[in-house]
Write a protein that holds these residues in place. Structure first.
Motif, mmCIF file in Angstrom:
data_model
loop_
_atom_site.group_PDB
_atom_site.id
_atom_site.type_symbol
_atom_site.label_atom_id
_atom_site.label_comp_id
_atom_site.label_asym_id
_atom_site.label_seq_id
_atom_site.Cartn_x
_atom_site.Cartn_y
_atom_site.Cartn_z
ATOM 1 N N ILE A 18 0.865 -1.306 -0.011
ATOM 2 C CA ILE A 18 -0.160 -0.031 0.009
ATOM 3 C C ILE A 18 0.865 1.304 -0.043
ATOM 4 C CG2 ILE A 18 -0.027 -0.257 2.706
ATOM 5 C CD1 ILE A 18 -2.860 1.202 2.471
ATOM 6 N N CYS A 19 0.305 2.334 -0.561
ATOM 7 C CA CYS A 19 1.104 3.524 -0.715
ATOM 8 C C CYS A 19 0.260 4.496 0.098
ATOM 9 C CB CYS A 19 1.523 4.133 -2.066
ATOM 10 S SG CYS A 19 2.815 3.142 -2.954
ATOM 11 N N VAL A 20 0.674 5.292 1.011
ATOM 12 C CA VAL A 20 -0.207 6.309 1.828
ATOM 13 C C VAL A 20 0.562 7.594 1.601
ATOM 14 C CG1 VAL A 20 -1.116 6.706 3.856
ATOM 15 C CG2 VAL A 20 -0.641 4.179 3.361
ATOM 16 N N TRP A 21 -0.386 8.719 1.246
ATOM 17 C CA TRP A 21 -0.104 9.899 1.339
ATOM 18 C C TRP A 21 -0.707 10.909 2.077
ATOM 19 C CZ3 TRP A 21 0.240 7.047 -3.040
ATOM 20 C CH2 TRP A 21 1.248 6.827 -3.649
ATOM 21 N N LYS A 22 -0.259 11.740 2.876
ATOM 22 C CA LYS A 22 -1.260 12.469 3.944
ATOM 23 C C LYS A 22 -1.901 13.796 3.070
ATOM 24 C CE LYS A 22 1.121 11.539 8.296
ATOM 25 N NZ LYS A 22 1.923 12.116 9.304
ATOM 26 N N LEU A 23 -3.033 14.101 3.273
ATOM 27 C CA LEU A 23 -3.591 15.255 2.616
ATOM 28 C C LEU A 23 -3.898 16.424 3.628
ATOM 29 C CD1 LEU A 23 -6.358 12.970 0.799
ATOM 30 C CD2 LEU A 23 -4.064 13.715 -0.226
ATOM 31 N N ARG A 24 -4.139 17.478 2.912
ATOM 32 C CA ARG A 24 -4.489 18.752 3.736
ATOM 33 C C ARG A 24 -5.914 18.992 3.801
ATOM 34 N NH1 ARG A 24 -2.789 24.861 2.462
ATOM 35 N NH2 ARG A 24 -3.737 25.861 4.234
ATOM 36 N N ARG A 25 -6.465 18.710 2.550
ATOM 37 C CA ARG A 25 -7.930 18.885 2.369
ATOM 38 C C ARG A 25 -8.353 17.689 1.184
ATOM 39 N NH1 ARG A 25 -6.676 24.558 1.832
ATOM 40 N NH2 ARG A 25 -7.425 25.768 3.649
ATOM 41 N N TYR A 26 -9.580 17.576 1.534
ATOM 42 C CA TYR A 26 -10.346 16.685 0.360
ATOM 43 C C TYR A 26 -11.790 17.287 0.364
ATOM 44 C CZ TYR A 26 -14.006 13.304 -0.546
ATOM 45 O OH TYR A 26 -15.169 12.345 -1.161
ATOM 46 N N GLY A 27 -12.151 17.643 -0.942
ATOM 47 C CA GLY A 27 -13.379 18.269 -1.428
ATOM 48 C C GLY A 27 -14.096 17.389 -2.278
ATOM 49 N N ARG A 28 -15.468 17.598 -1.896
ATOM 50 C CA ARG A 28 -16.485 16.761 -2.762
ATOM 51 C C ARG A 28 -17.448 17.467 -3.277
ATOM 52 N NH1 ARG A 28 -19.287 13.176 1.095
ATOM 53 N NH2 ARG A 28 -17.432 11.954 1.323
#
Length: 248
Positions: A18-28
């Motif tokens: 698995i590859c994991v990246w931290k996100l600052r924002r997620y918009g839908r």
């Protein structure tokens, strides 16, 4: 680990990597008619539901599994999840700096999702985003966002510019010659036979690009076949059978 960094975990079974990246924002994006504006002054922003990483809500993360599944989560909550194996048939991705814009069309309905990567600086976040793009390109092409005039730039970093959706729906004038469209639904034996004989252009779903044999085992098998005096006749027989299948 630095904020926003990517990690890759492996187990004895490589399919669980698995590859994991931290996100600052997620918009839908919420389609028109389903959004609930709080006031007339907020009409511009009401169409986007924004999630941000915080101590109270939890860290947003992008996960891409070796099985070809993309997941966006916050804490224990799954916010987004779908398979990338047949992504070319329904997904377009646009990359700009530290952000990715996903445009999905499923059963005639379009969805927009925006991911902004985390990092100790904007440059570091953009670097993590580029690493994620490299992984995504194993499954689907990723377009580079063209620069827009300052007047057209979004006022909120989690929102696309006013012409973003139009750009995704229109093919750029200087785009390279399009590859064959990704096959949708089940593939017939006839079409697969024509593809392997070079008689038909076909973009196979990613499920057909997965090899279950380890690279070392495949090389040993190939060497064994080439040393077998009956192998050329076997290849000719396979070709003849494929030709017969194309006539069905």
């Amino acid at each position: 680990m630095e904020s926003g960094s990517s990690t890759e975990e492996h187990s004895k079974d490589s399919t669980i990597s698995i590859c994991v990246w931290k996100l600052r924002r997620y918009g839908r994006f919420i389609p028109e008619g389903k959004a609930k504006p709080k006031s007339s002054a907020s009409n511009v922003n009401c169409a986007w539901k924004i999630f941000e990483s915080s101590e109270s809500a939890g860290q947003l993360e992008l996960n891409i599994l070796a099985s070809g599944h993309l997941l966006v989560s916050q804490g224990q909550e799954l916010l987004e999840g779908f398979s990338l194996l047949d992504a070319q048939s329904f997904l377009k991705i646009q990359h700009k700096s530290d952000s990715l814009l996903f445009n999905m069309t499923i059963k005639g309905e379009s969805r927009l999702v925006r991911l902004q990567f985390d990092g100790s600086s904007r440059a570091e976040a953009a670097g993590f985003c580029s690493k994620a793009v490299e992984r995504l390109q194993d499954y689907v092409p990723v377009q580079q966002h063209r620069s827009t005039p300052a007047s057209a730039a979004p006022s909120h970093p989690a929102e696309p510019g006013p012409s973003t959706q139009q750009q995704l729906q229109q093919a750029p004038g200087d785009a390279p010659r399009e590859a064959p469209a990704a096959a949708k639904g089940p593939l017939s034996i006839k079409h697969l036979s024509q593809f392997f004989l070079g008689e038909r252009e076909l973009c196979l779903p990613m499920a057909y690009h997965q090899c279950t044999l380890p690279s070392g085992g495949l090389e040993a098998l190939l060497r064994l076949c080439l040393l077998d005096s009956g192998f050329p006749a076997f290849v000719e027989e396979v070709e003849e059978k494929l030709k017969e299948l194309t006539q069905e």
